[in-house]
Design an enzyme around this catalytic site. Structure first.
Site, PDB file in Angstrom:
ATOM      1  N   LEU A 237      32.934  43.418  41.415  1.00  0.00           N
ATOM      2  CA  LEU A 237      31.968  42.732  42.271  1.00  0.00           C
ATOM      3  C   LEU A 237      31.326  41.622  41.445  1.00  0.00           C
ATOM      4  O   LEU A 237      30.996  41.832  40.274  1.00  0.00           O
ATOM      5  CB  LEU A 237      30.873  43.691  42.751  1.00  0.00           C
ATOM      6  CG  LEU A 237      31.021  44.381  44.104  1.00  0.00           C
ATOM      7  CD1 LEU A 237      29.814  45.267  44.365  1.00  0.00           C
ATOM      8  CD2 LEU A 237      31.165  43.375  45.231  1.00  0.00           C
ATOM      9  N   ASP A 238      31.146  40.446  42.050  1.00  0.00           N
ATOM     10  CA  ASP A 238      30.492  39.337  41.341  1.00  0.00           C
ATOM     11  C   ASP A 238      29.104  39.751  40.871  1.00  0.00           C
ATOM     12  O   ASP A 238      28.439  40.575  41.518  1.00  0.00           O
ATOM     13  CB  ASP A 238      30.362  38.117  42.262  1.00  0.00           C
ATOM     14  CG  ASP A 238      31.716  37.502  42.591  1.00  0.00           C
ATOM     15  OD1 ASP A 238      32.674  37.740  41.838  1.00  0.00           O
ATOM     16  OD2 ASP A 238      31.799  36.781  43.613  1.00  0.00           O
ATOM     17  N   PRO A 239      28.622  39.158  39.774  1.00  0.00           N
ATOM     18  CA  PRO A 239      27.287  39.526  39.261  1.00  0.00           C
ATOM     19  C   PRO A 239      26.175  39.406  40.300  1.00  0.00           C
ATOM     20  O   PRO A 239      25.268  40.233  40.324  1.00  0.00           O
ATOM     21  CB  PRO A 239      27.085  38.540  38.109  1.00  0.00           C
ATOM     22  CG  PRO A 239      28.466  38.248  37.624  1.00  0.00           C
ATOM     23  CD  PRO A 239      29.330  38.239  38.858  1.00  0.00           C
TER      24      PRO A 239
ATOM     25  N   ALA B  94      26.499  39.701  43.516  1.00  0.00           N
ATOM     26  CA  ALA B  94      26.740  40.573  44.671  1.00  0.00           C
ATOM     27  C   ALA B  94      26.137  41.945  44.424  1.00  0.00           C
ATOM     28  O   ALA B  94      25.923  42.352  43.284  1.00  0.00           O
ATOM     29  CB  ALA B  94      28.244  40.689  44.929  1.00  0.00           C
TER      30      ALA B  94
ATOM     31  N   ARG C 111      33.639  34.846  49.408  1.00  0.00           N
ATOM     32  CA  ARG C 111      33.138  33.474  49.201  1.00  0.00           C
ATOM     33  C   ARG C 111      34.213  32.442  49.513  1.00  0.00           C
ATOM     34  O   ARG C 111      33.908  31.340  49.992  1.00  0.00           O
ATOM     35  CB  ARG C 111      32.569  33.296  47.802  1.00  0.00           C
ATOM     36  CG  ARG C 111      33.429  33.698  46.668  1.00  0.00           C
ATOM     37  CD  ARG C 111      32.587  33.823  45.391  1.00  0.00           C
ATOM     38  NE  ARG C 111      33.275  34.566  44.363  1.00  0.00           N
ATOM     39  CZ  ARG C 111      34.005  34.000  43.410  1.00  0.00           C
ATOM     40  NH1 ARG C 111      34.129  32.684  43.373  1.00  0.00           N
ATOM     41  NH2 ARG C 111      34.603  34.733  42.494  1.00  0.00           N
TER      42      ARG C 111
END
Length: 329
Positions: A37-39, A41, A190
């Site tokens: 997971l992106d930072p 998110a 995204r």
């Protein structure tokens, strides 16, 4: 310690950060997460401990669900609001009047909905440069930070459903849309936001992301790192730990005969005759007196002490069951 903890990944942490912190909290080295997971998110991040790390690759294959905020009218190099703005396009919801700005783009809600709906189904998606995918051994985001862009091959993904919860009708030069997305593995939300904006002609990016579901793991039964730490201090870690076999609860199961257990512990296949000597186990892990007579393609198998040993798969050519994944200590 063996099992799975459904962690709530908080904003600002990478998935690797979560694993590192859990290693410190639990004093255990063998820990792995089930998908990056992106930072920025938040949300569901199942983390596997001990023997459960063997299912990490299986869990990444599960479908996922997200809540996202899409901003129309803004394009960035990262496809979210953490990056550099590349372009702005004033965009408003369509109004039937004469006061329109000739430099702005006006979109109706029906146009927006129709565009978003067109992304449902099997589509091709090009992974973003700011991602953890590797090219020639280097992560794409490392190359992107050096100003290097490389060609990425589009990948086929599936968007099962997109629900539009709200289209912001405030009179601002951007349109904010709240989405819920159900999708296959490998989907970049995204990038989906970017592609929707591109198709509408105004550009778009993701303003926020919350993962609400990964397979059987849901947002409403997640645990924050601070929760896990408190449970450790109170000697109650069992409350947040899912057993390894819980992720296979939809599969039929058998308790092996002593002879079959010896074979399984050595990774050997099981013949149909051997399987017919095993006892059936229902979905509540209750052993029945009935012998196993079905031909389920994939099975959970348990030892005499009800220890979860492996997942076995039926081989049509050889007419036997063979190990698909072993979970021995």
């Amino acid at each position: 310690m063996d099992g799975i903890i459904n962690i709530y990944k908080e904003r600002g942490y990478t998935s690797h950060d979560v694993v590192a912190k859990l290693r410190g909290i639990l004093h255990q080295k063998k820990i792995g997460h089930t998908g990056t997971l992106d930072p920025e998110a938040e949300g569901v991040l199942p983390v596997c401990l001990g023997k459960a790390t063997k299912v990490c690759d299986l869990l990444t294959d599960w479908d996922k669900e997200y809540r996202a905020v899409l901003l129309l009218g803004v394009t960035t190099d990262t496809q979210d609001m953490t990056g550099t703005v590349l372009k702005k396009c004033p965009v408003f919801l369509h109004k039937e009047d004469d006061s329109k700005d000739s430099d702005a783009l006006y979109l109706s809600k029906s146009t927006i909905r129709c565009c978003i709906d067109s992304f449902v189904g099997e589509i091709w998606q090009t992974p973003p440069m700011y991602s953890a995918l590797k090219v020639n051994g280097k992560k794409l985001y490392e190359l992107a930070r050096q100003g290097i862009e490389v060609e990425r091959q589009p990948r086929k993904i599936r968007i099962h459903e997109i629900q539009i919860n709200n289209i912001d009708d405030k009179e601002t030069p951007v349109i904010e849309i709240q989405l819920e997305v159900k999708c296959s593995k490998g989907t970049y939300i995204r990038t989906l936001c970017n592609d929707i904006g591109e198709k509408l002609g105004c550009g778009g990016c993701m303003a926020s992301l919350l993962r609400t579901e990964v397979g059987p793991f849901h947002l409403d039964n997640t645990w924050r790192l601070s929760d896990v730490e408190s449970l450790r201090d109170e000697n109650r870690l069992g409350e947040c730990l899912y057993p390894v076999d819980s992720v296979f609860a939809d599969l039929d199961a058998v308790m092996l005969s002593p002879e079959a257990e010896r074979l399984v512990r050595n990774g050997n296949p099981l013949s149909e005759v051997m399987m017919e000597k095993c006892l059936h186990v229902d979905h509540k892990s209750q052993v029945s007196s009935d012998m196993y007579t079905e031909k389920s393609p994939v099975l959970r198998v348990y030892g005499q002490n009800r220890e979860f040993l492996a997942i076995y798969e039926y081989n049509d050519e050889r007419h036997n069951w063979r190990a698909r994944k072993m979970f021995l200590s």
